[in-house]
Design an enzyme around this catalytic site. Structure first.
Site, PDB file in Angstrom:
ATOM      1  N   GLU A 267       1.020  -1.123   0.259  1.00  0.00           N
ATOM      2  CA  GLU A 267       0.018   0.051   0.074  1.00  0.00           C
ATOM      3  C   GLU A 267       0.880   1.034   0.085  1.00  0.00           C
ATOM      4  O   GLU A 267       1.570   1.432   0.994  1.00  0.00           O
ATOM      5  CB  GLU A 267      -0.866  -0.052   1.332  1.00  0.00           C
ATOM      6  CG  GLU A 267      -2.049   0.751   0.971  1.00  0.00           C
ATOM      7  CD  GLU A 267      -2.054   2.105   1.622  1.00  0.00           C
ATOM      8  OE1 GLU A 267      -1.748   3.162   0.969  1.00  0.00           O
ATOM      9  OE2 GLU A 267      -2.092   2.140   3.083  1.00  0.00           O
ATOM     10  N   CYS A 301      -1.729   8.826   2.830  1.00  0.00           N
ATOM     11  CA  CYS A 301      -1.591   8.299   1.645  1.00  0.00           C
ATOM     12  C   CYS A 301      -2.862   8.608   0.744  1.00  0.00           C
ATOM     13  O   CYS A 301      -2.623   9.051  -0.595  1.00  0.00           O
ATOM     14  CB  CYS A 301      -1.377   6.749   1.586  1.00  0.00           C
ATOM     15  SG  CYS A 301      -2.639   6.038   2.582  1.00  0.00           S
TER      16      CYS A 301
END
Ligand code: NAI
Ligand code: MG
Length: 488
Positions: A267, A301
């Site tokens: 990720e 993120c």
């Protein structure tokens, strides 16, 4: 205490009291490695400091694990996998995980305060978002532990073995929960590496795991830097790597495990588009934009770091956004009124400052909140760039700070092309009154998560992950189990 002054600070020159819980936590002077159920000295005898980015003061020393320590941890995890955890019934595993979840709830305030001290995020975020989500994640996956056969009918799901898990500093304990909970529910054992800037809550969690009676070796915590992470990735007896962090390190990991049979989920970064159409509820959209990029210092993120506003409403959206920005309070993370805490580390502070400089040099129009900043600590004001073009670096690269770039658009097809014109694809936000527009956009956005008329909402039942350079694999929900199972 932090003094904050802004034009909208109608009460004038006043300061807020810090959260009362700020004095109660106990942080040890030194933290060793946690291997096979015991705290052990690192082989190298080396320790590094973890500091509070809001005060620049040292909080504790943390052990720096090396290859030998990682090897010990992997051996302990293998032994626990073969001897206990891999053989245990799902129902019994579930009981441990439920117990951990309940104990996290009991110690939630303490964990939230340490998270804010070590990482700089506002207590409001760590107390109301991070730690409750951490507990929820354990509760959710505890429920799956004895139902794996129902989750994957006719597939006979089997655990993988030893999982190496490497987490970043932006959601230190939440990322630990995202990794540990599904891995444990599926019957795997773990070698975990927290981020070097924010190891403390993971080390506090160890106390909970011990109190919960989790068998020795099921979870091992090896703190350290990138070399420690690399030792986990390269260890031949690790069956699965789960990583959250930068795209650069994600690529290194992928190369390192190419040709091995290690399973992997990555990720990575993001450059999300937050898209406001002319029929959007403007005030809610402005709140969503602020939540998407400024809260949590933009250390997310999936931060909505690129704002696309339809031309007809651009002036009003930008004006309202500037007004709202002006009311944001930057300062002491332990103050419950703080909106924006400290940038996580000196390195990240320099990265963010540098991008602000780049944005100005590229010719974009710069605007920032006018509040005073604390004298010590790594603080950046919420920042906005208009007159941004697609080719600007601030519109293309991940900044990971409270820096928003704003562009306008006229048509749906134009905004789809612009929003997808990025190497990332983690998330996006759509603001419109029309359901049909939402459905059209969700099918066209190349992003793992698309929020509609909201932003940055998380739930353990919902899968999360990226397209393109934002990585692969999903965490959360049923999909998150898949990453820790061999489905035959
Ligand atoms: P990083 O990717 O270096 O760190 C993340 C984790 O990986 C840390 O635990 C680190 O010790 C570990 N690590 C570093 N090198 C490794 C290696 N070769 N093998 C295995 N593990 C390794 O991220 P960093 O340097 O802290 O931040 C740089 C940029 O990365 C940020 O400015 C931001 O743009 C991005 N980032 C993205 C995150 C996300 O959630 N997608 C989280 C953190 C950073
Ligand atoms: Mg720290």
């Amino acid at each position: 205490m932090t003094k904050n002054k802004s034009k909208l600070d109608f009460a004038g020159d006043w300061s807020y009291a810090p959260a009362p819980e700020s004095t109660k936590v106990k942080i040890d002077k030194r933290y060793k490695l946690f291997i096979d159920g015991k705290w052990v000295e690192p082989t190298s005898k080396k320790y590094f400091d973890t500091i509070s980015p809001s005060t620049e003061e040292k909080l504790a020393e943390v052990a720096w694990g090396n290859e030998k320590d990682v090897d010990k941890a992997v051996k302990a995890a293998r032994k626990a996998y073969e001897g206990v955890w891999g053989k245990m019934s799902g129902k019994e595993r579930g009981k441990y995980i439920y117990r951990i979840a309940r104990m996290i709830q009991e110690r939630a305030r303490e964990l939230a305060v340490i998270e804010s001290m070590d990482g700089g995020k506002p207590i409001r975020e760590s107390r109301d978002v991070d730690i409750p989500l951490v507990a929820n994640h354990f509760f959710y996956y505890a429920g799956w532990a004895d139902k794996l056969d129902y989750a994957f009918p006719n597939l006979r799901p089997k655990s993988l073995g030893v999982a190496g898990q490497i987490v970043p500093w932006n959601f230190p304990l939440l990322m630990v929960a995202w990794k540990l909970a599904p891995a444990l529910a599926c019957g795997n054992t773990i070698v975990l590496k927290p981020a070097e800037a924010t190891s403390l809550t993971a080390l506090k969690l160890v106390e909970i795991l011990q109190e919960a009676g989790l068998p020795d070796g099921v979870v091992n915590v090896v703190t350290g830097f990138g070399d420690t992470g690399a030792a986990i990735v390269n260890h031949p007896d690790v069956n699965k790597i789960a990583f959250t962090g930068s795209t650069g390190v994600g690529k290194i990991i992928q190369k390192a495990i190419a040709g091995t049979d290690k399973k992997c989920t990555l990720e990575l970064g993001g450059k999300a588009a937050n898209i406001v159409f002319e029929d959007a509820p403007i005030d809610q959209a402005v709140e969503g934009i602020v939540n998407g990029i400024y809260f949590n210092q933009g250390h997310v993120c999936c931060a909505g770091s690129r704002l696309f506003v339809q031309e007809s409403v651009a002036d009003i959206v930008i004006r309202k956004l500037k007004d709202r920005m002006e009311s944001l309070i930057v300062g002491d993370p332990l103050d419950k009124n703080t909106d924006i805490g400290a940038i996580n580390s000196k390195d990240q502070y320099q990265i963010v400052k540098n991008y602000i400089k780049i944005g100005k040099e590229e010719g974009a129009k710069f605007h920032e909140n006018s509040c005073a900043l604390p004298k010590k600590g790594y603080f950046v004001r919420p920042t906005l760039f208009t007159d941004v073009s697609q080719s600007h670096r601030i519109a293309q690269e991940e900044i990971f700070g409270p820096v928003l770039s704003v562009q306008t658009f006229r048509t749906v097809s134009e905004v789809i092309a612009k929003a997808n014109n990025t190497e990332y694809g983690l998330s996006a936000g759509i603001w419109t009154d029309k359901g049909s527009k939402i459905f059209n956009m969700t099918t066209k956005m190349r992003a793992g998560v698309v929020w509609a008329n909201t932003y940055n909402k998380f739930d353990p039942t919902s899968p999360f992950g990226g397209y393109k350079e934002s990585g692969f694999g999903r965490e959360g929900g049923l999909h998150g189990l898949d990453a820790y199972l061999d489905l035959g």
